[in-house]
Design a protein around this motif. Structure first.
Motif, mmCIF file in Angstrom:
data_model
loop_
_atom_site.group_PDB
_atom_site.id
_atom_site.type_symbol
_atom_site.label_atom_id
_atom_site.label_comp_id
_atom_site.label_asym_id
_atom_site.label_seq_id
_atom_site.Cartn_x
_atom_site.Cartn_y
_atom_site.Cartn_z
ATOM 1 N N VAL A 16 27.341 97.287 -93.099
ATOM 2 C CA VAL A 16 25.964 95.840 -92.608
ATOM 3 C C VAL A 16 25.168 94.797 -93.323
ATOM 4 O O VAL A 16 25.478 93.706 -93.333
ATOM 5 N N ILE A 17 25.185 95.718 -94.649
ATOM 6 C CA ILE A 17 24.828 94.277 -95.482
ATOM 7 C C ILE A 17 25.502 93.850 -95.930
ATOM 8 O O ILE A 17 25.433 92.720 -96.496
ATOM 9 N N ALA A 18 27.087 93.873 -96.395
ATOM 10 C CA ALA A 18 27.941 93.674 -97.231
ATOM 11 C C ALA A 18 28.081 92.168 -95.969
ATOM 12 O O ALA A 18 28.457 91.419 -96.211
ATOM 13 N N ALA A 19 28.437 92.889 -94.395
ATOM 14 C CA ALA A 19 28.403 91.427 -93.534
ATOM 15 C C ALA A 19 27.340 90.482 -93.672
ATOM 16 O O ALA A 19 26.629 88.947 -93.212
ATOM 17 N N VAL A 20 26.194 91.056 -93.722
ATOM 18 C CA VAL A 20 24.665 89.890 -93.484
ATOM 19 C C VAL A 20 24.657 89.376 -94.549
ATOM 20 O O VAL A 20 24.514 87.673 -94.802
ATOM 21 N N TYR A 21 25.190 89.610 -95.987
ATOM 22 C CA TYR A 21 25.413 88.786 -97.116
ATOM 23 C C TYR A 21 26.445 87.348 -97.008
ATOM 24 O O TYR A 21 26.162 86.723 -97.221
ATOM 25 N N VAL A 22 27.879 87.912 -96.264
ATOM 26 C CA VAL A 22 28.954 86.985 -96.063
ATOM 27 C C VAL A 22 27.867 85.743 -94.667
ATOM 28 O O VAL A 22 28.376 84.304 -95.184
ATOM 29 N N PHE A 31 23.246 75.985 -100.391
ATOM 30 C CA PHE A 31 22.571 76.128 -101.004
ATOM 31 C C PHE A 31 23.423 77.495 -101.866
ATOM 32 O O PHE A 31 22.446 77.955 -102.699
ATOM 33 N N SER A 32 24.501 78.015 -101.681
ATOM 34 C CA SER A 32 25.022 79.352 -102.310
ATOM 35 C C SER A 32 26.178 79.017 -102.859
ATOM 36 O O SER A 32 26.535 80.039 -103.483
ATOM 37 N N ARG A 39 21.375 81.351 -103.900
ATOM 38 C CA ARG A 39 21.521 81.812 -102.655
ATOM 39 C C ARG A 39 20.875 82.979 -102.260
ATOM 40 O O ARG A 39 20.538 84.214 -103.417
ATOM 41 N N VAL A 40 20.598 82.815 -100.742
ATOM 42 C CA VAL A 40 19.559 83.554 -100.580
ATOM 43 C C VAL A 40 20.033 84.739 -100.418
ATOM 44 O O VAL A 40 19.141 85.783 -100.636
ATOM 45 N N GLY A 61 29.482 92.629 -99.917
ATOM 46 C CA GLY A 61 29.583 91.624 -99.798
ATOM 47 C C GLY A 61 29.475 90.082 -100.354
ATOM 48 O O GLY A 61 29.932 89.102 -100.339
ATOM 49 N N CYS A 62 28.868 90.821 -101.933
ATOM 50 C CA CYS A 62 29.275 89.542 -102.601
ATOM 51 C C CYS A 62 30.673 88.859 -103.107
ATOM 52 O O CYS A 62 31.334 87.810 -102.949
ATOM 53 N N PHE A 63 31.559 89.790 -103.043
ATOM 54 C CA PHE A 63 32.820 89.508 -103.057
ATOM 55 C C PHE A 63 33.830 88.495 -101.688
ATOM 56 O O PHE A 63 34.358 87.918 -102.160
ATOM 57 N N LEU A 64 33.501 89.002 -100.340
ATOM 58 C CA LEU A 64 33.592 88.724 -99.739
ATOM 59 C C LEU A 64 33.076 87.501 -99.572
ATOM 60 O O LEU A 64 34.193 86.466 -99.114
ATOM 61 N N ALA A 65 31.653 86.636 -100.206
ATOM 62 C CA ALA A 65 31.407 85.665 -99.401
ATOM 63 C C ALA A 65 31.766 85.001 -100.985
ATOM 64 O O ALA A 65 32.317 83.549 -100.470
#
Length: 174
Positions: A16-22, A31-32, A39-40, A61-65
């Protein structure tokens, strides 16, 4: 609760956190990404304060984003900065300044300033030859964005989770 449920709960929190980050990165894409950014989603780098599973979730999440919205160089170096930041944030999880997780907010600032600002942007994305002045400038611009994301928003997020019984249960329940 048995160990299997504990593992599933942690795995779900991680996902969930990975998905939220993305999602936060992509929704706030202007902004990201880029040399000057806030990057909020980086506020989530403080979640390792609540458990080691968040190191994996935030890093994934960072990797996927970065994979979806940035460059291969940022996939490697930006993700590395986030992983190192989350590891050190986890180590600083119990230290507070006036009740705030300020020390835990500093590793993301430092690692991103050095790895993303001074190194990645300076050597891979600058128009001219890399100089020490350019590296310092890039480090400062990245650092300002990280201070806003982590030291202001991230510390506020930790305080909110710690002070709200419902959120605290969601983020910390074993």
């Amino acid at each position: 609760m048995n160990m299997k449920n504990l593992s599933v709960r942690r795995l779900v929190r991680c996902a969930v956190i990975a998905a939220v980050y993305v999602v936060v990165c992509l929704v706030l894409a202007p902004f990201s990404y880029g040399a000057v950014q806030v990057r909020v989603a980086e506020a989530l780098c403080l979640l390792p304060v609540f458990g080691a599973e968040y190191i994996v979730g935030v890093t994934l999440g960072c990797f996927l984003a970065n994979l979806l919205g940035s460059t291969v160089v940022d996939v490697v170096f930006g993700t590395l900065a986030t992983l190192l930041a989350c590891l050190v944030t986890y180590k600083l999880r119990d230290i507070r300044v006036k009740g705030l997780a300020i020390p835990a907010s500093l590793p993301p600032v430092a690692f991103n300033m050095i790895i993303v600002g001074a190194f990645e942007i300076t050597f891979f994305f600058s128009d001219g030859a890399p100089t020490a002045m350019l590296a310092v400038f890039n480090a400062v611009t990245v650092g300002i964005g990280e201070l806003i994301s982590c030291t202001i928003l991230g510390v506020a997020l930790v305080k909110l989770i710690e002070s709200n019984a419902g959120l605290n249960k969601i983020f910390t329940e074993e």
